[in-house]
Design a protein around this motif. Sequence first.
Motif, PDB file in Angstrom:
ATOM      1  N   SER A   5     -22.334   3.905  62.778  1.00  0.00           N
ATOM      2  CA  SER A   5     -22.316   2.667  63.568  1.00  0.00           C
ATOM      3  C   SER A   5     -23.729   2.239  63.937  1.00  0.00           C
ATOM      4  O   SER A   5     -24.050   1.043  63.904  1.00  0.00           O
ATOM      5  CB  SER A   5     -21.482   2.848  64.835  1.00  0.00           C
ATOM      6  OG  SER A   5     -20.141   3.101  64.517  1.00  0.00           O
TER       7      SER A   5
ATOM      8  N   GLU B 133     -24.412   6.257  69.558  1.00  0.00           N
ATOM      9  CA  GLU B 133     -23.459   6.012  68.476  1.00  0.00           C
ATOM     10  C   GLU B 133     -22.174   5.383  69.016  1.00  0.00           C
ATOM     11  O   GLU B 133     -21.653   4.419  68.445  1.00  0.00           O
ATOM     12  CB  GLU B 133     -23.150   7.319  67.738  1.00  0.00           C
ATOM     13  CG  GLU B 133     -22.109   7.213  66.667  1.00  0.00           C
ATOM     14  CD  GLU B 133     -22.496   6.341  65.479  1.00  0.00           C
ATOM     15  OE1 GLU B 133     -21.602   6.047  64.665  1.00  0.00           O
ATOM     16  OE2 GLU B 133     -23.667   5.946  65.347  1.00  0.00           O
ATOM     17  N   ASN B 134     -21.667   5.900  70.137  1.00  0.00           N
ATOM     18  CA  ASN B 134     -20.459   5.320  70.746  1.00  0.00           C
ATOM     19  C   ASN B 134     -20.701   3.883  71.196  1.00  0.00           C
ATOM     20  O   ASN B 134     -19.843   3.011  71.007  1.00  0.00           O
ATOM     21  CB  ASN B 134     -19.990   6.171  71.934  1.00  0.00           C
ATOM     22  CG  ASN B 134     -19.377   7.476  71.506  1.00  0.00           C
ATOM     23  OD1 ASN B 134     -18.925   7.625  70.377  1.00  0.00           O
ATOM     24  ND2 ASN B 134     -19.369   8.436  72.405  1.00  0.00           N
TER      25      ASN B 134
ATOM     26  N   CYS C  37     -22.867   1.771  69.986  1.00  0.00           N
ATOM     27  CA  CYS C  37     -22.965   0.921  68.793  1.00  0.00           C
ATOM     28  C   CYS C  37     -21.584   0.638  68.216  1.00  0.00           C
ATOM     29  O   CYS C  37     -21.299  -0.476  67.785  1.00  0.00           O
ATOM     30  CB  CYS C  37     -23.848   1.587  67.741  1.00  0.00           C
ATOM     31  SG  CYS C  37     -25.597   1.556  68.158  1.00  0.00           S
ATOM     32  N   ARG C  38     -20.708   1.642  68.228  1.00  0.00           N
ATOM     33  CA  ARG C  38     -19.343   1.447  67.729  1.00  0.00           C
ATOM     34  C   ARG C  38     -18.610   0.403  68.571  1.00  0.00           C
ATOM     35  O   ARG C  38     -17.972  -0.509  68.045  1.00  0.00           O
ATOM     36  CB  ARG C  38     -18.577   2.771  67.749  1.00  0.00           C
ATOM     37  CG  ARG C  38     -17.223   2.692  67.094  1.00  0.00           C
ATOM     38  CD  ARG C  38     -16.472   4.027  67.053  1.00  0.00           C
ATOM     39  NE  ARG C  38     -17.286   5.098  66.497  1.00  0.00           N
ATOM     40  CZ  ARG C  38     -17.686   6.168  67.196  1.00  0.00           C
ATOM     41  NH1 ARG C  38     -17.353   6.305  68.469  1.00  0.00           N
ATOM     42  NH2 ARG C  38     -18.415   7.099  66.632  1.00  0.00           N
TER      43      ARG C  38
ATOM     44  N   ASP D 280     -19.444   3.374  77.161  1.00  0.00           N
ATOM     45  CA  ASP D 280     -19.332   4.270  76.018  1.00  0.00           C
ATOM     46  C   ASP D 280     -18.665   5.594  76.390  1.00  0.00           C
ATOM     47  O   ASP D 280     -18.240   6.338  75.524  1.00  0.00           O
ATOM     48  CB  ASP D 280     -20.715   4.557  75.437  1.00  0.00           C
ATOM     49  CG  ASP D 280     -21.625   5.241  76.434  1.00  0.00           C
ATOM     50  OD1 ASP D 280     -21.853   4.660  77.519  1.00  0.00           O
ATOM     51  OD2 ASP D 280     -22.105   6.343  76.140  1.00  0.00           O
TER      52      ASP D 280
ATOM     53  N   ASP E 197     -11.747   7.342  73.690  1.00  0.00           N
ATOM     54  CA  ASP E 197     -11.266   6.657  72.497  1.00  0.00           C
ATOM     55  C   ASP E 197     -10.118   5.704  72.778  1.00  0.00           C
ATOM     56  O   ASP E 197      -9.845   4.829  71.979  1.00  0.00           O
ATOM     57  CB  ASP E 197     -10.833   7.677  71.443  1.00  0.00           C
ATOM     58  CG  ASP E 197     -12.015   8.467  70.903  1.00  0.00           C
ATOM     59  OD1 ASP E 197     -13.131   7.916  70.934  1.00  0.00           O
ATOM     60  OD2 ASP E 197     -11.821   9.606  70.465  1.00  0.00           O
TER      61      ASP E 197
ATOM     62  N   SER F 142      -9.799  -2.348  69.044  1.00  0.00           N
ATOM     63  CA  SER F 142      -9.726  -2.510  67.598  1.00  0.00           C
ATOM     64  C   SER F 142      -8.343  -2.946  67.145  1.00  0.00           C
ATOM     65  O   SER F 142      -8.207  -3.635  66.151  1.00  0.00           O
ATOM     66  CB  SER F 142     -10.130  -1.214  66.891  1.00  0.00           C
ATOM     67  OG  SER F 142      -9.242  -0.180  67.237  1.00  0.00           O
TER      68      SER F 142
END
Length: 124
Positions: free
Chosen positions: A26, A64-65, A67-68, A91, A95, A102
């Motif tokens: 990501s 990374e989280n 950016c995701r 972040d 999940d 999403s």
Amino acid sequence: MPANHQRYSEWDSARFLKWAAGIGDSTKEVVQKLFDSYRVEEQAYKGCLSLLKLADKYSPERLENACRIALIRIPNPRYKNIRLILESGQDKKGDGTLQSYSSSSNKYACVRGASYYGGGSHEE
């Protein structure tokens, strides 16, 4: 070139993309989007460097989280978007939050929520 510009002469997009790939997919995608948004590659260097240095302040996993999350919510995320996600701790929410965004049919994030507009339930 002036001395302060010469230190950037050995940098290129491949170097930033390799660095970002070391953090995660990501993050690499966000860096690629930064490069794609400028006509001149060198204009993206400062934003990419600032973005990747966030891993030092927070952690590579959190970056990374973030950016995701940013890629889900924003078509072309920037350094400021990622930094605000990290500062607010979005972040860290797990999940479950990522899956709800999403799987949502709406591509725009719900910014304020029901409580902002006068409460959660209007049934009496």
